[in-house]
Design a protein around this motif. Structure first.
Motif, short mmCIF file in Angstrom:
data_model
loop_
_atom_site.label_atom_id
_atom_site.label_comp_id
_atom_site.label_asym_id
_atom_site.label_seq_id
_atom_site.Cartn_x
_atom_site.Cartn_y
_atom_site.Cartn_z
N ARG A 147 0.76 -1.16 0.01
CA ARG A 147 0.17 -0.21 0.14
C ARG A 147 0.77 1.06 0.13
O ARG A 147 1.55 1.57 0.78
CB ARG A 147 -1.29 0.03 1.39
CG ARG A 147 -2.29 -0.52 1.21
CD ARG A 147 -2.54 -1.37 2.20
NE ARG A 147 -3.20 0.01 3.55
CZ ARG A 147 -4.73 -0.19 2.84
NH1 ARG A 147 -5.11 -0.42 1.54
NH2 ARG A 147 -4.76 1.53 2.96
N ILE A 148 0.77 1.80 -1.53
CA ILE A 148 2.15 3.41 -1.51
C ILE A 148 1.06 4.76 -1.36
O ILE A 148 0.11 4.63 -1.99
CB ILE A 148 2.10 2.96 -2.54
CG1 ILE A 148 3.07 1.72 -2.13
CG2 ILE A 148 3.48 4.79 -2.91
CD1 ILE A 148 3.75 1.06 -4.00
N VAL A 149 1.12 5.91 -0.30
CA VAL A 149 0.73 6.46 -0.12
C VAL A 149 1.90 7.29 -1.09
O VAL A 149 2.78 7.04 -1.64
CB VAL A 149 0.70 7.02 1.31
CG1 VAL A 149 0.84 8.82 0.65
CG2 VAL A 149 -0.06 6.43 1.93
N VAL A 150 0.54 8.29 -2.21
CA VAL A 150 1.27 9.14 -3.12
C VAL A 150 1.72 10.43 -2.67
O VAL A 150 -0.01 11.25 -2.91
CB VAL A 150 0.72 8.74 -4.57
CG1 VAL A 150 1.39 9.50 -5.48
CG2 VAL A 150 0.96 7.11 -4.62
N GLU A 151 2.49 10.99 -3.27
CA GLU A 151 1.96 12.59 -3.53
C GLU A 151 2.49 13.17 -4.32
O GLU A 151 3.38 13.25 -4.68
CB GLU A 151 3.07 13.92 -1.82
CG GLU A 151 3.17 14.93 -2.05
CD GLU A 151 1.89 15.54 -1.10
OE1 GLU A 151 2.02 16.79 -0.91
OE2 GLU A 151 0.94 14.70 -1.02
N VAL A 152 1.04 14.52 -5.11
CA VAL A 152 1.61 14.49 -6.11
C VAL A 152 2.39 15.71 -6.19
O VAL A 152 1.11 17.07 -5.80
CB VAL A 152 0.58 14.84 -6.85
CG1 VAL A 152 1.25 14.91 -8.81
CG2 VAL A 152 -0.46 13.47 -7.30
N LYS A 153 3.11 16.20 -7.28
CA LYS A 153 3.13 17.60 -7.15
C LYS A 153 4.13 18.27 -7.83
O LYS A 153 4.37 17.29 -8.62
CB LYS A 153 4.32 18.10 -5.71
CG LYS A 153 4.43 17.62 -4.50
CD LYS A 153 3.71 18.05 -4.05
CE LYS A 153 4.13 19.73 -3.43
NZ LYS A 153 3.40 20.06 -2.77
N ASP A 154 3.95 19.53 -7.90
CA ASP A 154 4.76 20.79 -8.81
C ASP A 154 6.28 20.59 -8.88
O ASP A 154 6.17 21.10 -8.30
CB ASP A 154 3.61 21.88 -10.37
CG ASP A 154 4.05 22.56 -10.78
OD1 ASP A 154 5.27 22.25 -11.78
OD2 ASP A 154 3.83 22.93 -11.57
N VAL A 155 6.69 21.01 -10.05
CA VAL A 155 8.47 20.23 -9.60
C VAL A 155 8.27 22.13 -9.30
O VAL A 155 9.45 22.58 -8.48
CB VAL A 155 9.10 20.03 -10.52
CG1 VAL A 155 9.05 18.82 -11.10
CG2 VAL A 155 8.82 20.59 -12.14
N ARG A 156 7.18 23.04 -9.76
CA ARG A 156 8.02 24.33 -8.98
C ARG A 156 7.50 24.63 -8.29
O ARG A 156 7.86 25.55 -7.76
CB ARG A 156 6.80 25.05 -10.78
CG ARG A 156 7.52 24.86 -12.00
CD ARG A 156 6.45 25.55 -12.82
NE ARG A 156 5.29 25.17 -13.31
CZ ARG A 156 4.71 25.67 -13.93
NH1 ARG A 156 4.45 26.57 -14.30
NH2 ARG A 156 3.35 24.62 -14.05
N TYR A 157 6.84 24.01 -7.71
CA TYR A 157 6.27 24.70 -6.35
C TYR A 157 5.89 23.36 -5.34
O TYR A 157 4.66 22.13 -4.63
CB TYR A 157 4.99 24.86 -6.85
CG TYR A 157 4.19 26.21 -8.14
CD1 TYR A 157 4.91 26.93 -7.64
CD2 TYR A 157 3.66 25.72 -8.82
CE1 TYR A 157 4.37 27.82 -8.74
CE2 TYR A 157 3.37 25.88 -10.24
CZ TYR A 157 3.88 27.27 -10.10
OH TYR A 157 3.53 28.58 -11.02
N PRO A 158 7.20 23.16 -4.45
CA PRO A 158 7.07 21.88 -3.89
C PRO A 158 6.93 22.55 -2.50
O PRO A 158 6.80 21.57 -1.47
CB PRO A 158 9.29 22.54 -3.75
CG PRO A 158 9.40 23.43 -4.15
CD PRO A 158 8.89 24.23 -4.73
N GLY A 159 6.88 23.20 -2.25
CA GLY A 159 5.75 23.97 -1.11
C GLY A 159 6.94 24.66 0.32
O GLY A 159 8.25 24.47 -0.38
N ASP A 160 6.49 25.33 1.03
CA ASP A 160 7.23 25.96 1.93
C ASP A 160 7.91 25.03 3.11
O ASP A 160 7.48 23.88 2.73
CB ASP A 160 6.37 27.26 2.64
CG ASP A 160 5.52 26.67 3.77
OD1 ASP A 160 4.91 25.35 4.20
OD2 ASP A 160 4.75 27.31 3.76
#
Length: 257
Positions: free
Chosen positions: A115-128
């Protein structure tokens, strides 16, 4: 009485997770009919929709759940419904949702039981830094519960091979089955290609078929192509797949335990 805008909401048949999407006051949503989720899901971005499409295609994935639960990274509690989360928030001195609550984008169930939890991100907006810290805490908590954790980061571009191929192939997968018979076609392909590669357009023409049929061949293990590197078109080099669909293993499912 001044005119008021009607609140828009997602259709009732849309599968919603712990994040409410597709309504005024909620996050904007894009929709995708995901077979492995059991219906139409609401995704937060085109990036998430592409990952859902890739999961639908990838034979290693047997089920997908959008926004499956919320983790309180302060207490370690896990809430599997929006109602549970709201009740828990009412008991807090301060809600601090942005600091405490983490809701993953997807939960994947693999054929091997992982069971794999997936976090999807835009490489331009990694988060603070606050967000990154929260995700790392959630990752550690989920590991103790037996979940793998995978971040998939990319820039959404409609012409990039994975985005383009995910859209084309998942659209074909959701259409009514074609009347072609893979068993009859495989012999023709063996004769036509043998152990060599050939352009997809040439192959379809030699079979007396058009490019609208090409996606069927790729989905059903008749033809294999490098879907990571090339957009499916008349020039794409293809080989006989011999019934294998390993070329559809498109998600980067390797992750650090």
């Amino acid at each position: 009485m001044p005119n008021q805008k009607r609140k828009s909401s997602a259709p009732r048949n849309v599968i919603q997770g712990n994040r409410t999407l597709g309504r005024i006051g909620g996050r904007q949503a894009v929709f995708y009919n995901c077979r492995k989720a059991g219906g139409i899901i609401a995704a937060e971005s085109p990036n998430e929709r592409t990952v859902a499409q890739l999961a639908d295609l990838d034979p290693r994935v047997v089920a997908l759940q959008p926004q499956p639960f919320t983790v309180d990274v302060h207490s370690g509690a896990l809430y599997t419904s929006r109602e549970e989360l709201e009740i828990a928030r009412c008991t807090r001195v301060r809600v601090d949702a942005t600091q405490r609550d983490y809701t993953p984008d997807f939960l994947l169930q693999l054929a091997d039981g992982q069971r794999i939890v997936v976090e999807v991100k835009d490489v331009r907006y990694p988060g603070d830094m606050c967000y990154i810290s929260k995700v790392e805490k959630a990752k550690a908590i989920l590991k103790t519960r037996g979940h793998g954790f995978l971040t998939i980061a990319f820039r959404y571009e409609q012409t990039s091979p994975l985005v383009f191929n995910a859209s084309v192939l998942s659209s074909e997968k959701n259409r009514d089955p074609q009347t072609l018979t893979p068993e009859d076609l495989s012999g023709q392909l063996d004769t036509l290609l043998c152990d060599t590669s050939a352009p997809l357009g040439h192959t379809m023409k030699a079979l007396g078929l058009n490019m609208r049929t090409a996606a069927y061949f790729v989905l059903n293990g008749l033809l294999s192509a490098n879907l990571h590197e090339e957009c499916l078109n008349v020039h794409t080099l293809v080989t006989v797949a011999g019934g294998s669909i390993t070329h559809l293993e498109l998600l980067p499912l390797e992750f650090k335990s």
